[in-house]
Design an enzyme around this catalytic site. Sequence first.
Site, PDB file in Angstrom:
ATOM      1  N   GLY A  12      93.364 168.082  20.497  1.00  0.00           N
ATOM      2  CA  GLY A  12      94.019 166.931  21.118  1.00  0.00           C
ATOM      3  C   GLY A  12      94.985 167.314  22.234  1.00  0.00           C
ATOM      4  O   GLY A  12      95.206 168.498  22.524  1.00  0.00           O
ATOM      5  N   ILE A  14      98.421 166.968  22.658  1.00  0.00           N
ATOM      6  CA  ILE A  14      99.647 167.732  22.385  1.00  0.00           C
ATOM      7  C   ILE A  14      99.304 169.064  21.706  1.00  0.00           C
ATOM      8  O   ILE A  14      99.872 170.111  22.020  1.00  0.00           O
ATOM      9  CB  ILE A  14     100.625 166.896  21.526  1.00  0.00           C
ATOM     10  CG1 ILE A  14     100.974 165.591  22.248  1.00  0.00           C
ATOM     11  CG2 ILE A  14     101.893 167.696  21.229  1.00  0.00           C
ATOM     12  CD1 ILE A  14     101.697 164.556  21.393  1.00  0.00           C
ATOM     13  N   SER A 126     107.106 160.174  15.263  1.00  0.00           N
ATOM     14  CA  SER A 126     107.171 159.441  16.529  1.00  0.00           C
ATOM     15  C   SER A 126     108.445 158.624  16.597  1.00  0.00           C
ATOM     16  O   SER A 126     108.947 158.150  15.557  1.00  0.00           O
ATOM     17  CB  SER A 126     105.963 158.497  16.602  1.00  0.00           C
ATOM     18  OG  SER A 126     106.131 157.546  17.633  1.00  0.00           O
ATOM     19  N   THR A 128     108.517 155.815  17.322  1.00  0.00           N
ATOM     20  CA  THR A 128     108.159 154.478  16.833  1.00  0.00           C
ATOM     21  C   THR A 128     108.814 154.192  15.479  1.00  0.00           C
ATOM     22  O   THR A 128     108.991 153.027  15.125  1.00  0.00           O
ATOM     23  CB  THR A 128     106.622 154.316  16.753  1.00  0.00           C
ATOM     24  OG1 THR A 128     106.322 152.944  16.523  1.00  0.00           O
ATOM     25  CG2 THR A 128     106.009 155.128  15.634  1.00  0.00           C
ATOM     26  N   TYR A 150     100.392 151.520  12.881  1.00  0.00           N
ATOM     27  CA  TYR A 150     100.542 152.913  13.325  1.00  0.00           C
ATOM     28  C   TYR A 150     101.936 153.431  12.961  1.00  0.00           C
ATOM     29  O   TYR A 150     102.088 154.514  12.370  1.00  0.00           O
ATOM     30  CB  TYR A 150     100.313 153.026  14.841  1.00  0.00           C
ATOM     31  CG  TYR A 150     100.720 154.380  15.386  1.00  0.00           C
ATOM     32  CD1 TYR A 150      99.936 155.499  15.153  1.00  0.00           C
ATOM     33  CD2 TYR A 150     101.909 154.538  16.106  1.00  0.00           C
ATOM     34  CE1 TYR A 150     100.330 156.756  15.624  1.00  0.00           C
ATOM     35  CE2 TYR A 150     102.303 155.774  16.580  1.00  0.00           C
ATOM     36  CZ  TYR A 150     101.517 156.883  16.337  1.00  0.00           C
ATOM     37  OH  TYR A 150     101.915 158.115  16.797  1.00  0.00           O
ATOM     38  N   LYS A 154     103.495 156.588  10.328  1.00  0.00           N
ATOM     39  CA  LYS A 154     104.433 157.666  10.648  1.00  0.00           C
ATOM     40  C   LYS A 154     105.652 157.612   9.713  1.00  0.00           C
ATOM     41  O   LYS A 154     106.128 158.646   9.238  1.00  0.00           O
ATOM     42  CB  LYS A 154     104.866 157.587  12.113  1.00  0.00           C
ATOM     43  CG  LYS A 154     103.724 157.888  13.084  1.00  0.00           C
ATOM     44  CD  LYS A 154     103.171 159.290  12.896  1.00  0.00           C
ATOM     45  CE  LYS A 154     101.955 159.587  13.745  1.00  0.00           C
ATOM     46  NZ  LYS A 154     101.304 160.866  13.420  1.00  0.00           N
ATOM     47  N   LEU A 201     101.510 154.528  29.864  1.00  0.00           N
ATOM     48  CA  LEU A 201     101.824 154.354  31.279  1.00  0.00           C
ATOM     49  C   LEU A 201     101.361 155.522  32.167  1.00  0.00           C
ATOM     50  O   LEU A 201     100.660 155.298  33.157  1.00  0.00           O
ATOM     51  CB  LEU A 201     103.341 154.148  31.426  1.00  0.00           C
ATOM     52  CG  LEU A 201     103.828 153.973  32.863  1.00  0.00           C
ATOM     53  CD1 LEU A 201     103.236 152.712  33.486  1.00  0.00           C
ATOM     54  CD2 LEU A 201     105.353 153.920  32.896  1.00  0.00           C
TER      55      LEU A 201
END
Length: 338
Positions: A12, A14, A126, A128, A150, A154, A201
Amino acid sequence: MSTRILLTGGAGYIASHTWLALQAAGFDVVGVDNFSNSSPEVLNRLARLSGQTPMFERADVCDAVAMNAVFERHRPDAVVHFAAFKAVGESTSQPLSYYRNNLGGLVNICETMTRFDCKRMVFSSSATVYGVPEKLPLREDAALSAVNPYGATKLMGETILRDLGAADPAWQTAALRYFNPVGAHASGLIGEDPRGTPNNLMPYVAQVAVGRRERLQVFGDDYDTPDGTGVRDYIHVVDLAEGHVAALRFLLDGKESITANIGTGRGYSVLDLVKAYEAASGRSVPYDIVPRRAGDVAACYADPQLARERLGWQARHDIKQMCEDSWRWQSMNPQGFV
Ligand code: NAD
Ligand code: WQD
């Protein structure tokens, strides 16, 4: 013999950058991935960059038999668990697949680790988990909440690791709360290659700059921020990768478990980032202001002091370097890893 680290989700975005950082720091690295959101071409690029064939197993982290075989073969000393689904919108429409993959995978890996007496894990958490921030910058002791499935995976992932540590002190874990990872390796050979329309973004801006998409939609310019657009803590993926090296060293030194923000502590608006990208790429990024995206917060940025003090880690790259490195990757690989 050098210390061996298993990277789940190793192909992936990261993880591939972390792979190189770990090798450069002298670790042996083994990757596992099922390519559900990545390309095998990453492995060729890692081979070119490191000068060695990557040790890699194609497998699903939810598959107990397969994970057992991976541990039998490679006997890792520690695991960095990246493998997960990460699209917030998709998690709302397909919650079960997120709970199964993100939590089923984590539980399976932890059970396998326990069987092999491998009890050190760095976990991809995250920002989040902070839900809607009450106070900025965000410190690790801020209130936590899940605002979508999601995020729930986490938050629950952190809980699972905390409970494991409470049940058995031999478990040492580092939950790293990433803010907004962007940028790419300075070589331009690896980077972020989202499937379909980018949700985030920077990859969207990159695809507009390179001519793959016509215009950016800016989700709202009426937030309570300096220019009205959303503010985030963008962090260069190479700095983030170094954060994993620091966290592994912390765990391997026998320190206790830790939960730490991995951010720069600086917030940039959507329009700041568009301007920085235009300067870095020499391309224009036309945009339209459209209504806010559901679930977005006005601003989110870290207090990165804990990671600095406890892990000896801090971000080094600025927004200009993030955009320049993203652009190098995007312009050298306009269609991603084909
Ligand atoms: P990514 O999708 O590029 O990497 C995840 C990798 O895991 C992919 O290669 C995918 O194929 C693999 N994978 C997924 N499920 C798997 C399974 N069951 N078995 C084997 N491999 C599997 O995402 P990323 O941006 O590199 O994120 C890595 C981790 O960091 C994830 O846990 C993500 O939730 C977390 N994270 C990402 C961000 C971000 O904005 N990118 C922010 C905070 C946290
Ligand atoms: C950044 C800003 C948008 C796209 C997400 C996840 C979070 C974490 C990181 C995994 C916001 C605006 C975006 C576009 C825009 N991931 N924007 N037009 O939402 O901060 O975080 O990724 O853990 O959990 O929620 O990142 O890059 O989507 O958005 O105007 O096309 O850009 O509104 O202000 P976000 P993002």
